[in-house]
Design a protein around this motif. Structure first.
Motif, PDB file in Angstrom:
ATOM      1  N   ARG A   1     -10.430  -0.531   4.478  1.00  0.00           N
ATOM      2  CA  ARG A   1     -10.999   0.563   5.266  1.00  0.00           C
ATOM      3  C   ARG A   1     -11.586   1.668   4.405  1.00  0.00           C
ATOM      4  O   ARG A   1     -12.541   2.337   4.806  1.00  0.00           O
ATOM      5  N   LEU A   2     -11.049   1.857   3.208  1.00  0.00           N
ATOM      6  CA  LEU A   2     -11.364   3.052   2.425  1.00  0.00           C
ATOM      7  C   LEU A   2     -12.403   2.824   1.337  1.00  0.00           C
ATOM      8  O   LEU A   2     -12.653   3.727   0.540  1.00  0.00           O
ATOM      9  N   ALA A   3     -12.996   1.649   1.278  1.00  0.00           N
ATOM     10  CA  ALA A   3     -14.072   1.394   0.312  1.00  0.00           C
ATOM     11  C   ALA A   3     -15.009   0.342   0.904  1.00  0.00           C
ATOM     12  O   ALA A   3     -14.657  -0.366   1.856  1.00  0.00           O
ATOM     13  N   ASP A   4     -16.186   0.247   0.341  1.00  0.00           N
ATOM     14  CA  ASP A   4     -17.192  -0.704   0.807  1.00  0.00           C
ATOM     15  C   ASP A   4     -17.041  -2.019   0.043  1.00  0.00           C
ATOM     16  O   ASP A   4     -17.359  -2.102  -1.143  1.00  0.00           O
ATOM     17  N   TRP A   5     -16.580  -3.051   0.734  1.00  0.00           N
ATOM     18  CA  TRP A   5     -16.343  -4.357   0.134  1.00  0.00           C
ATOM     19  C   TRP A   5     -17.514  -5.317   0.366  1.00  0.00           C
ATOM     20  O   TRP A   5     -17.405  -6.512   0.069  1.00  0.00           O
ATOM     21  N   THR A   6     -18.628  -4.825   0.887  1.00  0.00           N
ATOM     22  CA  THR A   6     -19.732  -5.701   1.273  1.00  0.00           C
ATOM     23  C   THR A   6     -20.232  -6.553   0.106  1.00  0.00           C
ATOM     24  O   THR A   6     -20.381  -7.784   0.223  1.00  0.00           O
ATOM     25  N   ALA A   7     -20.499  -5.915  -1.024  1.00  0.00           N
ATOM     26  CA  ALA A   7     -21.038  -6.650  -2.169  1.00  0.00           C
ATOM     27  C   ALA A   7     -20.039  -7.675  -2.696  1.00  0.00           C
ATOM     28  O   ALA A   7     -20.418  -8.766  -3.144  1.00  0.00           O
ATOM     29  N   ILE A   8     -18.749  -7.347  -2.630  1.00  0.00           N
ATOM     30  CA  ILE A   8     -17.726  -8.280  -3.113  1.00  0.00           C
ATOM     31  C   ILE A   8     -17.605  -9.460  -2.160  1.00  0.00           C
ATOM     32  O   ILE A   8     -17.557 -10.622  -2.583  1.00  0.00           O
ATOM     33  N   SER A   9     -17.567  -9.193  -0.857  1.00  0.00           N
ATOM     34  CA  SER A   9     -17.436 -10.269   0.124  1.00  0.00           C
ATOM     35  C   SER A   9     -18.631 -11.215   0.099  1.00  0.00           C
ATOM     36  O   SER A   9     -18.509 -12.392   0.447  1.00  0.00           O
ATOM     37  N   ALA A  10     -19.782 -10.695  -0.339  1.00  0.00           N
ATOM     38  CA  ALA A  10     -20.979 -11.548  -0.417  1.00  0.00           C
ATOM     39  C   ALA A  10     -20.867 -12.572  -1.543  1.00  0.00           C
ATOM     40  O   ALA A  10     -21.545 -13.610  -1.512  1.00  0.00           O
ATOM     41  N   ARG A  11     -20.006 -12.307  -2.521  1.00  0.00           N
ATOM     42  CA  ARG A  11     -19.955 -13.177  -3.696  1.00  0.00           C
ATOM     43  C   ARG A  11     -18.611 -13.846  -3.913  1.00  0.00           C
ATOM     44  O   ARG A  11     -18.474 -14.698  -4.796  1.00  0.00           O
ATOM     45  N   ALA A  12     -17.603 -13.438  -3.131  1.00  0.00           N
ATOM     46  CA  ALA A  12     -16.262 -13.977  -3.353  1.00  0.00           C
ATOM     47  C   ALA A  12     -15.521 -14.120  -2.027  1.00  0.00           C
ATOM     48  O   ALA A  12     -15.865 -13.478  -1.033  1.00  0.00           O
ATOM     49  N   GLU A  13     -14.499 -14.956  -2.043  1.00  0.00           N
ATOM     50  CA  GLU A  13     -13.585 -15.073  -0.910  1.00  0.00           C
ATOM     51  C   GLU A  13     -12.447 -14.074  -1.138  1.00  0.00           C
ATOM     52  O   GLU A  13     -11.736 -14.164  -2.140  1.00  0.00           O
ATOM     53  N   VAL A  14     -12.304 -13.125  -0.212  1.00  0.00           N
ATOM     54  CA  VAL A  14     -11.290 -12.080  -0.364  1.00  0.00           C
ATOM     55  C   VAL A  14     -10.223 -12.258   0.714  1.00  0.00           C
ATOM     56  O   VAL A  14     -10.538 -12.306   1.911  1.00  0.00           O
ATOM     57  N   GLY A  15      -8.961 -12.350   0.283  1.00  0.00           N
ATOM     58  CA  GLY A  15      -7.851 -12.444   1.222  1.00  0.00           C
ATOM     59  C   GLY A  15      -6.945 -11.239   1.094  1.00  0.00           C
ATOM     60  O   GLY A  15      -6.406 -10.966   0.016  1.00  0.00           O
ATOM     61  N   PHE A  16      -6.799 -10.510   2.195  1.00  0.00           N
ATOM     62  CA  PHE A  16      -5.909  -9.348   2.214  1.00  0.00           C
ATOM     63  C   PHE A  16      -4.563  -9.767   2.809  1.00  0.00           C
ATOM     64  O   PHE A  16      -4.507 -10.291   3.925  1.00  0.00           O
ATOM     65  N   HIS A  17      -3.502  -9.511   2.064  1.00  0.00           N
ATOM     66  CA  HIS A  17      -2.153  -9.865   2.510  1.00  0.00           C
ATOM     67  C   HIS A  17      -1.395  -8.567   2.781  1.00  0.00           C
ATOM     68  O   HIS A  17      -0.984  -7.862   1.862  1.00  0.00           O
ATOM     69  N   HIS A  18      -1.221  -8.274   4.079  1.00  0.00           N
ATOM     70  CA  HIS A  18      -0.652  -6.989   4.474  1.00  0.00           C
ATOM     71  C   HIS A  18       0.862  -7.026   4.647  1.00  0.00           C
ATOM     72  O   HIS A  18       1.486  -5.977   4.760  1.00  0.00           O
ATOM     73  N   GLU A  19       1.428  -8.215   4.671  1.00  0.00           N
ATOM     74  CA  GLU A  19       2.876  -8.349   4.767  1.00  0.00           C
ATOM     75  C   GLU A  19       3.422  -8.778   3.407  1.00  0.00           C
ATOM     76  O   GLU A  19       2.713  -9.400   2.616  1.00  0.00           O
ATOM     77  N   PRO A  20       4.684  -8.472   3.113  1.00  0.00           N
ATOM     78  CA  PRO A  20       5.254  -8.873   1.821  1.00  0.00           C
ATOM     79  C   PRO A  20       5.223 -10.390   1.651  1.00  0.00           C
ATOM     80  O   PRO A  20       5.562 -11.136   2.573  1.00  0.00           O
ATOM     81  N   LEU A  21       4.804 -10.840   0.495  1.00  0.00           N
ATOM     82  CA  LEU A  21       4.800 -12.267   0.168  1.00  0.00           C
ATOM     83  C   LEU A  21       5.913 -12.553  -0.833  1.00  0.00           C
ATOM     84  O   LEU A  21       6.013 -11.898  -1.872  1.00  0.00           O
ATOM     85  N   ARG A  22       6.732 -13.538  -0.515  1.00  0.00           N
ATOM     86  CA  ARG A  22       7.799 -13.949  -1.407  1.00  0.00           C
ATOM     87  C   ARG A  22       7.890 -15.473  -1.375  1.00  0.00           C
ATOM     88  O   ARG A  22       7.369 -16.133  -0.479  1.00  0.00           O
ATOM     89  N   GLY A  23       8.558 -16.050  -2.342  1.00  0.00           N
ATOM     90  CA  GLY A  23       8.864 -17.471  -2.344  1.00  0.00           C
ATOM     91  C   GLY A  23       7.638 -18.351  -2.292  1.00  0.00           C
ATOM     92  O   GLY A  23       6.635 -18.118  -2.972  1.00  0.00           O
ATOM     93  N   ALA A  24       7.711 -19.389  -1.444  1.00  0.00           N
ATOM     94  CA  ALA A  24       6.659 -20.394  -1.385  1.00  0.00           C
ATOM     95  C   ALA A  24       5.329 -19.805  -0.939  1.00  0.00           C
ATOM     96  O   ALA A  24       4.264 -20.249  -1.392  1.00  0.00           O
TER      97      ALA A  24
END
Length: 321
Positions: free
Chosen positions: A18-41
């Motif tokens: 929300r707080l920055a412009d990711w347009t140029a990055i999304s055009a060139r890369a696959e971006v995955g945002f993980h909003h919940e804690p990731l642990r283990g597998a």
């Protein structure tokens, strides 16, 4: 052509996109945002797939063994200027660059959070709000009333950039401010207008005890059962620094013994705190979910720093993808 995969870990607030412009990055890369804690597998699967990791603070511990799973990894970015749970030596040994963002007004934010906790505890705000929301006005029983800070002693364990800010607010309230840290001197304390005392004196005489140290081998579990027992029955132990400074297993027993009388906590051994943790239910604890540095301007600095670093990397890595 294969697109690089960027994994953003620990954005609990859902703030970075929300707080920055990711347009140029999304055009060139696959971006995955993980909003919940990731642990283990679940974490392992993300690591195996990532070309770039973006870490929000030190919410996702990554040691050498776990980083070894990330065989595609080419860059790690973390927010802020310090990450105590990332094995940077392991990354350096593999030649993987590590970048970080600026902080923004995080020290000011943490100071304000410290005082929010202190005032919530002293003025009994949680109980007062609960009474109002339930349709009441005053408790039905005769109970101790909220306290006043003016003239009381504030004990600061640590007098760095945040501790100094907390001290100035305490002085504005008319409090007597004392301090201790492993390398404190009377001269250094006097520069901020406070008095250096022994740790035992600070704990046994302060109405408010607030922690502002970085954990080290000598300060980890500094506030143990023996030192908790020194505190006044009406004292409030405040921690917006690191849970490692306090023996969190001893704290509930100390509260049961009314030494200290209350705790006001923003940091914990396990984060997020488990839903069924007994600490969540205690009436003698003011509890918040590690919000000290969490503020709009701080996360705006994080987001813009991350995007800037990613744009630079994508430009330099154009021939790889």
């Amino acid at each position: 052509m294969t697109r690089p995969r960027i994994a953003v870990l620990g954005d609990y607030e859902r703030a970075l996109p929300r707080l920055a412009d990711w347009t140029a990055i999304s055009a060139r890369a696959e971006v995955g945002f993980h909003h919940e804690p990731l642990r283990g597998a679940a974490l392992d699967a993300v690591l195996r797939d990532a070309d770039v990791l973006v870490l929000v603070r030190d919410r996702t511990p990554l040691d050498a063994a776990r980083l070894q799973l990330a065989q595609r990894l080419k860059l790690v970015i973390y927010t802020g200027t310090r990450n105590n749970t990332l094995d940077t030596e392991a990354l350096q040994a593999r030649g993987i660059p590590v970048a970080n963002t600026g902080w923004g007004p995080s020290k000011e934010s943490t100071c304000e959070m410290t005082w929010a906790l202190i005032l919530a505890a002293v003025r009994q705000l949680e109980g007062q709000m609960a009474t109002m929301r339930a349709g009441g006005w005053r408790p039905q029983d005769s109970l101790p009333l909220p306290g006043v800070l003016q003239g009381k002693r504030l004990g600061l364990i640590g007098l760095g950039e945040i501790g100094k800010r907390v001290a100035r607010v305490g002085q504005a309230f008319g409090m007597e401010v004392v301090t201790w840290s492993p390398r404190m001197t009377p001269e250094r304390a006097a520069e901020t207008g406070v008095t250096a005392v022994s740790l035992e004196t600070l704990l046994s005489t302060s109405r408010i005890v607030s922690l502002h140290l970085v954990p080290t081998p000598t300060t980890t579990r500094l506030i143990d059962a023996e030192r908790l027992a020194l505190m006044r029955p009406d004292a409030i132990l405040v921690n917006t620094s690191r849970a490692a400074l306090v023996d969190m297993e001893a704290l509930p027993h100390a509260l049961d013994q009314k030494r200290p009388g209350m705790a006001a906590l923003d940091v914990y051994d396990a984060e997020p705190v488990p839903p069924d943790a007994p600490l969540r239910q205690r009436r003698d604890v003011v509890i918040t979910p590690h919000m000290g540095f969490v503020s709009e301007p701080v996360f705006a600095t994080f987001a813009k720093g991350v995007v800037g670093a990613l744009e630079t990397w994508l430009r330099d890595a154009a021939d790889l993808y």
